[in-house]
Design a protein around this motif. Structure first.
Motif, PDB file in Angstrom:
ATOM      1  N   SER A  69       0.736  -1.100   0.143  1.00 19.10           N
ATOM      2  CA  SER A  69      -0.051   0.140  -0.052  1.00 19.10           C
ATOM      3  C   SER A  69       0.878   1.244   0.269  1.00 19.10           C
ATOM      4  CB  SER A  69      -0.885  -0.137   1.595  1.00 19.10           C
ATOM      5  OG  SER A  69       0.216   0.350   2.361  1.00 19.10           O
ATOM      6  N   HIS A  70       0.103   2.384  -0.027  1.00 17.10           N
ATOM      7  CA  HIS A  70       1.133   3.871  -0.432  1.00 17.10           C
ATOM      8  C   HIS A  70       1.795   3.553   1.144  1.00 17.10           C
ATOM      9  CE1 HIS A  70      -1.173   4.880  -3.994  1.00 17.10           C
ATOM     10  NE2 HIS A  70       0.049   5.210  -4.342  1.00 17.10           N
ATOM     11  N   ASP A  72       2.477   1.484   3.497  1.00 19.70           N
ATOM     12  CA  ASP A  72       3.512   0.402   4.041  1.00 19.70           C
ATOM     13  C   ASP A  72       5.027   1.298   2.774  1.00 19.70           C
ATOM     14  OD1 ASP A  72       1.773  -1.143   4.920  1.00 19.70           O
ATOM     15  OD2 ASP A  72       1.361  -2.132   3.333  1.00 19.70           O
ATOM     16  N   TRP A 307      -1.610   7.971   3.706  1.00 22.34           N
ATOM     17  CA  TRP A 307      -2.697   7.277   4.530  1.00 22.34           C
ATOM     18  C   TRP A 307      -4.537   8.000   3.136  1.00 22.34           C
ATOM     19  CZ3 TRP A 307      -7.370   9.794   5.655  1.00 22.34           C
ATOM     20  CH2 TRP A 307      -8.309   8.539   6.213  1.00 22.34           C
ATOM     21  N   ASP A 310      -4.388   5.923  -0.310  1.00 20.26           N
ATOM     22  CA  ASP A 310      -4.615   4.367   0.080  1.00 20.26           C
ATOM     23  C   ASP A 310      -6.464   5.094   0.085  1.00 20.26           C
ATOM     24  OD1 ASP A 310      -2.848   2.933  -0.441  1.00 20.26           O
ATOM     25  OD2 ASP A 310      -2.374   3.536   2.261  1.00 20.26           O
TER      26      ASP A 310
END
Length: 386
Positions: A69-70, A72, A307, A310
């Protein structure tokens, strides 16, 4: 609202930090001294990254990436920020703009890049076109079924090791009420293409060993098959994919600031003057408090922007805020740390002077601090008609 990291995210942070400490730190001094990364060392770092399963971790699983994910991936970039950029470059993160490749281009560029078989470099900046992207003079002109390109690019990072280049080039001009407006097209250019040359760039005081190069085009002929996205659609490709570079700078800045802060904190606790650790003096202790407060704030700004990506939420202003604040926090942290170290901070016995020099460019590339402030202010004022 949960501000904690998941178990998987904690593992990502631990794994990448351990990699940087074991595979990057031991080589930093030599790279700084020589300004070079030996080919064998770069390839060894790349292979270890592949073996670890982190190469091209910014790409989705369907094309062979790790599908992070962005948030991560931002954690990965934050930990890589602790190490020398010349060396962490080989912890491969191809430009995610390659997701704009068509099916045929995927076989030649995207998939080999994700597998670590080919390395890429992004080329946009020119001597007369930095923040003013539409001021670029490098142009491509139609000639039969091909494009003939003339002009140059400079400050191209990663070009020394690149097998191909993602290049933004002017392909026309529109007359608008505000004056001429250049149309931009994105091209994929292979190293060794006739009429295309990669030359050594300038000697930079920041990020020794992470070289910049100059690209020159002299009647370089490319077919339509080398266009990435649509003809004259370079800005659409840019706006869809290049947000990642700004959030990467923010994450790098946070990681580097934390490493620098650790030096300041330990030195303030160990160095004694007037019979006590210098950290007990408010002049030093308050600086320690200010630094960690700003670093934490920059960290949260950066993760919050990731976030939002995402969640599919508008993120342009938030990413600009993160890039702006994190890069300027890094500047303050490195300068304050150097001040705490005193004269020793300027000696190469410690990496402080390197952190200080490296930090300066973070406020310039991938959009200057002034450009970030422009993005933020326009995002807020435009809906009000101002």
């Amino acid at each position: 609202m949960n501000f904690g990291l998941s178990e998987e995210q904690e593992m990502i942070v631990s794994t990448v930090r351990s990699f940087v400490e074991k595979e990057i730190y031991p080589h930093e001094a030599e790279v700084e001294r020589t300004g070079q990364v030996p080919h064998e060392l770069g390839e060894a770092i790349k292979q270890k990254c592949i073996d670890l399963g982190f190469y091209a971790c910014n790409f989705p699983e369907e094309v062979g990436g790790a599908g992070l994910s962005h948030v991560d991936f931002t954690l990965v970039e934050r930990e890589l920020g602790r190490g020398s950029m010349a060396l962490t470059h080989f912890f491969g993160r191809p430009q995610n703009i390659l997701m704009a490749c068509n099916e045929e281009q995927r076989e030649r560029y995207l998939l080999p890049a994700v597998r670590g078989e080919r390395m890429d470099a992004l080329a946009m900046t020119e001597p007369d076109a930095g923040s003013d992207v539409r001021g670029m003079k490098c142009q491509a002109v139609r000639d039969g079924g091909d494009w003939v390109i003339n002009g140059s690019k400079h400050f191209i990072s990663g070009a020394e090791h690149a097998d191909f280049f993602i290049v933004f080039i002017a392909t026309g001009v529109d007359e608008t009420p505000k004056g001429p407006k250049k149309r931009i097209t994105t091209f994929l250019v292979d190293r060794g293409t006739p009429g295309f040359e990669v030359r050594d760039g300038y000697n930079s005081v920041s990020h020794k060993g992470y070289k910049n190069c100059i690209l020159t085009f002299d009647d370089c002929r490319l077919p339509d098959a080398q266009v990435l996205g649509e003809v004259d659609g370079g800005f659409a490709v840019m706006n869809e994919w290049l947000y990642a570079t700004r959030i990467t700078v923010a994450a790098f800045s946070v990681g580097r600031a934390r490493r620098c802060f650790d030096y300041a904190l330990n030195y303030a606790a160990e160095r004694k003057q007037f019979g006590q650790p210098i950290g007990k003096f408010q002049g030093i202790g308050f600086q320690i408090a200010d630094m960690i407060t700003e670093i934490d704030a920059a960290d949260w700004l950066t993760l919050a922007a990731a976030w939002r990506l995402d969640q599919g939420l508008p993120s342009n202003r938030e990413i600009a805020s993160a890039k702006l604040y994190a890069s300027e926090t890094l500047a303050r942290v490195t300068d304050t740390t150097l001040q705490i170290f005193g004269g020793m901070g300027l000696m190469d016995d410690f990496p402080i002077e390197r952190f200080w020099r490296d930090a300066r460019v973070e406020r310039i590339w991938d959009g200057t601090s002034e450009i970030q402030r422009h993005i933020i202010s326009r995002d807020l004022l435009r809906p009000l008609g101002a």
